[in-house]
Motif scaffolding. Structure first.
Motif, short mmCIF file in Angstrom:
data_model
loop_
_atom_site.label_atom_id
_atom_site.label_comp_id
_atom_site.label_asym_id
_atom_site.label_seq_id
_atom_site.Cartn_x
_atom_site.Cartn_y
_atom_site.Cartn_z
N LEU A 268 -39.58 -31.84 44.80
CA LEU A 268 -40.92 -31.90 44.40
C LEU A 268 -41.90 -32.18 45.56
O LEU A 268 -41.76 -33.24 46.05
N ALA A 269 -42.84 -31.17 45.77
CA ALA A 269 -43.64 -31.59 46.98
C ALA A 269 -45.06 -32.46 46.41
O ALA A 269 -45.24 -32.45 45.39
N ASN A 270 -45.78 -32.42 47.69
CA ASN A 270 -46.98 -33.36 47.27
C ASN A 270 -48.09 -32.57 46.49
O ASN A 270 -48.77 -33.11 45.42
N LYS A 271 -47.85 -31.31 46.67
CA LYS A 271 -48.66 -30.41 45.79
C LYS A 271 -48.74 -30.46 44.39
O LYS A 271 -49.67 -30.55 43.20
N PHE A 272 -47.35 -31.02 43.70
CA PHE A 272 -47.37 -31.59 42.40
C PHE A 272 -48.21 -32.50 41.78
O PHE A 272 -48.75 -32.34 40.80
N TYR A 273 -48.19 -33.51 42.65
CA TYR A 273 -49.04 -34.84 42.33
C TYR A 273 -50.51 -34.57 42.57
O TYR A 273 -51.48 -35.05 42.03
#
Length: 355
Positions: A268-273
């Motif tokens: 889960l990358a930062n882009k998800f958040y």
């Protein structure tokens, strides 16, 4: 005294702040041992011990062996010299570099922060990872997708890739663009260059979209040149952290799309958040864990990476999605994130702050 160990530049390790914040709040002294892989840091800061040696990320593995070995010796010697009471081991790679010290000297005296997969498909490697986890007094994983690879006897807690201040300043509602082109945006480290070129070709050929790419990497200039043949492709290159929120605000949809691979699948990358915090729907690959998470929770659109109608399906999704429902879905998921964060912080306190 606590030692925080990271086999990389601490400036590029935002999640270390989770630990330093807890330690500061409990008035517990700590020091940091890290590796400047650009070889540029010369001056030591108080409480920070830097091993400085340049290493090319794309160099053959055999050429990396000696720098890895030298950092391993540096970190091991510093840990022995400083006689820390407990350790925080940030990432699997770090743990492998100081493995004998962890197992022989710090058993049940360290917190293991697991962030990425690499060779867990090999049974011997997987066994080593679980030995590290089972010798720790606390373990966290940064994605539920990692649970199948890290199975400590003590339950691992979930650590999410976002900062508290980022959440406090979050957007509360999604603002849907109903006029003009749909701006699809990529932000972050530019990896998988050939896959990004494939997306450039897909959206460059569809004038209903503007595709903006922000980020750095060893190949960003080549991607910029590649995108110049399309009028609706903009490769901006590196950005400052303080510019990130404004960049995200300029997007209608976040491109959180990576090809399916062993490394990419569970992460889960930062882009998800970024999508949750800024209330931006995400375009994802339905063949990886993050794509299933986005699809199941109504946080965007997940499409097969080999689908021939990607741009049409994204266009149809954006025209039809309800921004109010989407915003509620983001807030519901963020509540789960906050619950996980409470358990994570509690585990850090239990592991590191009890005398």
């Amino acid at each position: 005294m606590i030692g925080l160990i990271y086999a990389g530049d601490v400036a590029l390790c935002p999640f270390i702040k989770k630990y330093t914040k807890v330690l500061d709040e409990h008035n517990i002294d700590y020091e940091i041992i890290h590796w400047d892989r650009l070889g540029k840091i010369q001056d030591e800061k108080e409480g920070v011990f830097t091993y400085s040696e340049s290493v090319d990320r794309y160099a053959p593995r055999i050429k990396k062996l000696m720098p890895f070995y030298r950092f391993s010796r540096f970190a091991t010697k510093m840990i022995k010299k400083r006689e820390y009471d407990k350790l925080v081991v940030l990432t699997t790679q770090t743990a492998l570099y100081i493995l004998p010290t962890l197992i022989l000297k710090y058993r049940k005296k360290y917190f293991f922060d697991y962030r990425d997969t690499s060779y867990e498909y090999l049974a011997p490697y997987r066994a080593i990872i679980n030995m590290i986890a089972n010798s720790a007094s606390g373990v966290c994983i940064s994605s539920p997708g990692f649970a199948k690879y890290v199975r400590p006897k003590i339950p691992a807690v979930l650590s999410h890739n976002f900062q508290d201040k980022y959440y406090e300043d979050r957007e509360k509602t999604c603002k849907k663009n109903t006029d003009g082109k749909i701006t699809l945006g990529y932000i972050g480290i530019l990896r998988e260059a050939e896959y990004i070129k494939k997306m450039i070709d897909t959206f460059g050929a569809d004038d209903r979209f503007q595709f903006n790419i922000h980020g750095t990497g060893d190949n960003w200039e080549a991607l910029r040149d590649y995108g110049k043949k399309y009028s609706n492709i903009y490769v901006a290159g590196p950005y400052a952290e303080e510019e990130k929120r404004d960049i995200l605000r300029s997007f209608d949809i976040i491109c959180y799309n990576y090809p399916n691979s062993f490394v990419n699948y569970p992460a889960l990358a930062n882009k998800f958040y970024d999508g949750l915090i800024m209330k931006k729907p995400m375009f994802t690959n339905k063949n990886v864990f993050s794509g299933k998470l986005v699809e199941d929770n109504g946080l965007g659109v997940a499409i097969d990476e080999n689908d021939k109608e990607v741009s049409q399906k994204i266009y149809d999704y954006y025209q039809g999605f309800d921004p109010d429902t989407f915003s509620r879905n983001c807030e519901v998921f963020l509540e789960k994130v906050l619950d996980d964060e409470k358990a994570y912080i509690a585990k850090i306190e239990e592991t590191l702050c009890k005398r």
